[in-house]
Design a protein around this motif. Structure first.
Motif, PDB file in Angstrom:
ATOM      1  N   LEU A  31      -4.062  27.937 -22.862  1.00  0.00           N
ATOM      2  CA  LEU A  31      -4.105  27.117 -24.071  1.00  0.00           C
ATOM      3  C   LEU A  31      -3.294  25.858 -23.817  1.00  0.00           C
ATOM      4  N   ASP A  32      -3.872  24.713 -24.159  1.00  0.00           N
ATOM      5  CA  ASP A  32      -3.213  23.456 -23.836  1.00  0.00           C
ATOM      6  C   ASP A  32      -2.896  22.592 -25.042  1.00  0.00           C
ATOM      7  N   GLY A  33      -3.075  23.116 -26.234  1.00  0.00           N
ATOM      8  CA  GLY A  33      -2.784  22.322 -27.418  1.00  0.00           C
ATOM      9  C   GLY A  33      -2.570  23.189 -28.636  1.00  0.00           C
ATOM     10  N   LEU A  34      -1.887  22.623 -29.621  1.00  0.00           N
ATOM     11  CA  LEU A  34      -1.619  23.323 -30.876  1.00  0.00           C
ATOM     12  C   LEU A  34      -1.637  22.324 -32.000  1.00  0.00           C
ATOM     13  N   TRP A  35      -2.358  22.637 -33.050  1.00  0.00           N
ATOM     14  CA  TRP A  35      -2.357  21.857 -34.285  1.00  0.00           C
ATOM     15  C   TRP A  35      -1.786  22.731 -35.384  1.00  0.00           C
ATOM     16  N   ILE A  36      -0.885  22.192 -36.165  1.00  0.00           N
ATOM     17  CA  ILE A  36      -0.378  22.855 -37.363  1.00  0.00           C
ATOM     18  C   ILE A  36      -0.760  21.945 -38.523  1.00  0.00           C
ATOM     19  N   VAL A  37      -1.584  22.466 -39.429  1.00  0.00           N
ATOM     20  CA  VAL A  37      -2.185  21.643 -40.472  1.00  0.00           C
ATOM     21  C   VAL A  37      -1.775  22.168 -41.842  1.00  0.00           C
ATOM     22  N   THR A  38      -1.268  21.271 -42.678  1.00  0.00           N
ATOM     23  CA  THR A  38      -1.016  21.652 -44.064  1.00  0.00           C
ATOM     24  C   THR A  38      -2.363  21.699 -44.771  1.00  0.00           C
ATOM     25  N   HIS A  39      -2.479  22.495 -45.802  1.00  0.00           N
ATOM     26  CA  HIS A  39      -3.796  22.644 -46.433  1.00  0.00           C
ATOM     27  C   HIS A  39      -3.738  22.514 -47.937  1.00  0.00           C
ATOM     28  N   LYS A  40      -2.944  21.608 -48.399  1.00  0.00           N
ATOM     29  CA  LYS A  40      -2.961  21.283 -49.824  1.00  0.00           C
ATOM     30  C   LYS A  40      -3.994  20.200 -50.050  1.00  0.00           C
ATOM     31  N   ASN A  41      -4.017  19.678 -51.242  1.00  0.00           N
ATOM     32  CA  ASN A  41      -4.913  18.568 -51.529  1.00  0.00           C
ATOM     33  C   ASN A  41      -4.518  17.349 -50.703  1.00  0.00           C
ATOM     34  N   LEU A  42      -5.453  16.425 -50.550  1.00  0.00           N
ATOM     35  CA  LEU A  42      -5.174  15.193 -49.827  1.00  0.00           C
ATOM     36  C   LEU A  42      -4.052  14.426 -50.512  1.00  0.00           C
ATOM     37  N   PRO A  43      -3.186  13.801 -49.742  1.00  0.00           N
ATOM     38  CA  PRO A  43      -3.201  13.659 -48.296  1.00  0.00           C
ATOM     39  C   PRO A  43      -2.770  14.951 -47.592  1.00  0.00           C
ATOM     40  N   VAL A  44      -3.386  15.195 -46.435  1.00  0.00           N
ATOM     41  CA  VAL A  44      -3.093  16.372 -45.625  1.00  0.00           C
ATOM     42  C   VAL A  44      -2.381  15.897 -44.364  1.00  0.00           C
ATOM     43  N   ARG A  45      -1.293  16.560 -44.004  1.00  0.00           N
ATOM     44  CA  ARG A  45      -0.546  16.205 -42.799  1.00  0.00           C
ATOM     45  C   ARG A  45      -0.774  17.274 -41.739  1.00  0.00           C
ATOM     46  N   ALA A  46      -0.906  16.833 -40.508  1.00  0.00           N
ATOM     47  CA  ALA A  46      -1.011  17.741 -39.369  1.00  0.00           C
ATOM     48  C   ALA A  46      -0.069  17.257 -38.282  1.00  0.00           C
ATOM     49  N   VAL A  47       0.555  18.191 -37.593  1.00  0.00           N
ATOM     50  CA  VAL A  47       1.311  17.855 -36.387  1.00  0.00           C
ATOM     51  C   VAL A  47       0.598  18.527 -35.232  1.00  0.00           C
ATOM     52  N   TRP A  49       0.425  19.071 -30.703  1.00  0.00           N
ATOM     53  CA  TRP A  49       1.027  19.031 -29.372  1.00  0.00           C
ATOM     54  C   TRP A  49      -0.098  19.160 -28.375  1.00  0.00           C
ATOM     55  N   ARG A  50      -0.134  18.245 -27.385  1.00  0.00           N
ATOM     56  CA  ARG A  50      -1.238  18.211 -26.424  1.00  0.00           C
ATOM     57  C   ARG A  50      -0.811  18.613 -25.019  1.00  0.00           C
ATOM     58  N   GLY A  51       0.294  19.309 -24.879  1.00  0.00           N
ATOM     59  CA  GLY A  51       0.723  19.774 -23.575  1.00  0.00           C
ATOM     60  C   GLY A  51       1.566  18.785 -22.807  1.00  0.00           C
ATOM     61  N   ASP A  52       1.973  17.700 -23.436  1.00  0.00           N
ATOM     62  CA  ASP A  52       2.746  16.674 -22.737  1.00  0.00           C
ATOM     63  C   ASP A  52       4.185  16.566 -23.236  1.00  0.00           C
ATOM     64  N   GLU A  53       4.683  17.624 -23.891  1.00  0.00           N
ATOM     65  CA  GLU A  53       6.063  17.685 -24.385  1.00  0.00           C
ATOM     66  C   GLU A  53       6.345  16.740 -25.541  1.00  0.00           C
ATOM     67  N   VAL A  54       5.319  16.174 -26.181  1.00  0.00           N
ATOM     68  CA  VAL A  54       5.510  15.257 -27.309  1.00  0.00           C
ATOM     69  C   VAL A  54       4.735  15.780 -28.517  1.00  0.00           C
ATOM     70  N   TRP A  55       5.444  15.991 -29.624  1.00  0.00           N
ATOM     71  CA  TRP A  55       4.783  16.322 -30.882  1.00  0.00           C
ATOM     72  C   TRP A  55       4.382  15.021 -31.566  1.00  0.00           C
ATOM     73  N   ARG A  56       3.210  15.002 -32.165  1.00  0.00           N
ATOM     74  CA  ARG A  56       2.720  13.836 -32.902  1.00  0.00           C
ATOM     75  C   ARG A  56       2.259  14.306 -34.281  1.00  0.00           C
ATOM     76  N   ASP A  57       2.047  13.352 -35.175  1.00  0.00           N
ATOM     77  CA  ASP A  57       1.516  13.740 -36.475  1.00  0.00           C
ATOM     78  C   ASP A  57       0.473  12.745 -36.941  1.00  0.00           C
ATOM     79  N   VAL A  58      -0.330  13.200 -37.878  1.00  0.00           N
ATOM     80  CA  VAL A  58      -1.391  12.395 -38.479  1.00  0.00           C
ATOM     81  C   VAL A  58      -1.493  12.804 -39.944  1.00  0.00           C
ATOM     82  N   VAL A  59      -1.793  11.838 -40.795  1.00  0.00           N
ATOM     83  CA  VAL A  59      -1.990  12.103 -42.216  1.00  0.00           C
ATOM     84  C   VAL A  59      -3.392  11.639 -42.591  1.00  0.00           C
TER      85      VAL A  59
END
Length: 72
Positions: A31-47, A49-59
């Motif tokens: 496994l080379d990636g992990l997404w953790i996604v909130t699941h409330k109403n919009l806006p939805v935030r996700a963080v 990790w793509r295997g490069d030691e850096v966590w990122r996020d998107v809304v």
């Protein structure tokens, strides 16, 4: 890749409040990636990790959610 959408446990609750994980995930081999996604109403935030030691996020806000819903 794993997509995780579980109610209120440790990091998940912190992510809802704007935090990013501090350490890389301990994933099974292959496994080379992990997404953790909130699941409330919009806006939805996700963080993620793509295997490069850096966590990122998107809304995804209402406008972007509508664009995603309209995609074929």
């Amino acid at each position: 890749m794993i997509v995780l959408t579980i109610d209120w446990f440790g990091e998940f609750g912190a992510i809802e409040d704007g935090a990013l994980p501090a350490l890389p995930p301990d994933l099974p081999q292959g496994l080379d990636g992990l997404w953790i996604v909130t699941h409330k109403n919009l806006p939805v935030r996700a963080v993620y990790w793509r295997g490069d030691e850096v966590w990122r996020d998107v809304v995804v806000d209402q406008h972007e959610g509508e664009k995603l819903a309209a995609m074929p």
